[in-house]
Design a protein around this motif. Structure first.
Motif, short mmCIF file in Angstrom:
data_model
loop_
_atom_site.label_atom_id
_atom_site.label_comp_id
_atom_site.label_asym_id
_atom_site.label_seq_id
_atom_site.Cartn_x
_atom_site.Cartn_y
_atom_site.Cartn_z
N LEU A 71 -21.12 -38.97 32.11
CA LEU A 71 -19.84 -39.51 32.57
C LEU A 71 -19.65 -39.38 34.08
O LEU A 71 -18.70 -39.92 34.63
CB LEU A 71 -18.68 -38.78 31.87
N ILE A 85 -8.15 -37.76 31.34
CA ILE A 85 -9.29 -37.50 30.46
C ILE A 85 -8.83 -37.50 29.02
O ILE A 85 -7.70 -37.14 28.70
CB ILE A 85 -10.01 -36.17 30.80
N THR A 86 -9.72 -37.92 28.15
CA THR A 86 -9.53 -37.87 26.71
C THR A 86 -10.67 -37.05 26.16
O THR A 86 -11.82 -37.23 26.57
CB THR A 86 -9.55 -39.29 26.10
N GLY A 87 -10.36 -36.11 25.26
CA GLY A 87 -11.42 -35.28 24.71
C GLY A 87 -10.90 -34.35 23.64
O GLY A 87 -9.96 -34.69 22.91
N GLU A 109 -14.54 -36.60 26.70
CA GLU A 109 -15.25 -37.71 26.06
C GLU A 109 -15.09 -39.01 26.85
O GLU A 109 -15.94 -39.88 26.79
CB GLU A 109 -14.74 -37.89 24.63
N LYS A 110 -13.97 -39.12 27.58
CA LYS A 110 -13.70 -40.31 28.38
C LYS A 110 -12.93 -39.87 29.62
O LYS A 110 -12.05 -39.03 29.54
CB LYS A 110 -12.86 -41.30 27.57
N MET A 111 -13.29 -40.45 30.77
CA MET A 111 -12.63 -40.09 32.02
C MET A 111 -12.28 -41.37 32.79
O MET A 111 -13.12 -42.26 32.94
CB MET A 111 -13.55 -39.19 32.86
N GLU A 112 -11.03 -41.43 33.26
CA GLU A 112 -10.56 -42.59 34.00
C GLU A 112 -10.02 -42.12 35.34
O GLU A 112 -9.23 -41.18 35.41
CB GLU A 112 -9.45 -43.29 33.20
#
Length: 172
Positions: A71, A85-87, A109-112
């Motif tokens: 990521l 962030i989502t995780g 798990e996901k980063m914006e």
């Protein structure tokens, strides 16, 4: 992203049924130092950092995050960058040479990336698990009610994360 939109995204289909994930985190804040620490586990590279997160009261906390190497864009300076962030909220026991310690962090798990701190107050953690120790209810010296809990949150891989929680005020 609002709470109801986020929770709607968390539904997954399993054997024709809709069920909600047991461990979800959506955190927005600022990476103060970027990703200064790199660790390798089972040939996978992870970046460790502290994220400055603002509470609704305006108080700011440092939340440790762990980001898989895939990521992270190499040679990018993340210092001072606003991110969402989502995780998952995860824990890990380790021995530091003198005694056992509990490491707590958000596994990303996901980063914006964001240009500004807009939307930085949307911070949620959803845990669905089992209380595995008797809750301890008490009052602080200032008269506030709190309850300490230890929640076991199961994963789809057959593991469990043991997460210490504190409930304040009427929730306690």
């Amino acid at each position: 992203m609002r709470l109801f939109e986020y929770l709607h995204l968390s539904y997954i289909s399993k054997k024709g049924k809709n069920m909600i994930e047991t461990n979800q985190a959506f955190i927005s804040g600022k990476l103060v130092l970027g990703f200064p620490t790199v660790t390798t586990t089972r040939r996978m590279k992870y970046y460790i950092a502290d994220m400055l997160v603002r509470r609704l009261s305006g108080v700011e906390d440092f939340i440790p995050i762990k980001v898989p190497g895939g990521l992270i864009v190499k040679y990018t300076d993340y210092r001072g960058q606003y991110v969402s962030i989502t995780g998952q909220y995860q824990t890990r026991n380790y021995f530091d040479g003198q005694k056992n310690r509990l490491e707590q962090y958000i596994y990303v798990e996901k980063m914006e990336l964001w240009d500004s701190d807009r939307g930085m107050d949307d911070n949620y953690i959803f845990l669905n698990g089992t209380i595995c120790k008797k809750p301890i209810y008490r009052n602080t010296p200032l008269g506030r009610s709190i309850t300490n809990l230890l929640i076991a949150v199961n994963t789809s891989k057959g593991m469990s994360y043991y997460i210490p929680c504190i409930c304040w005020g009427s929730t306690a």
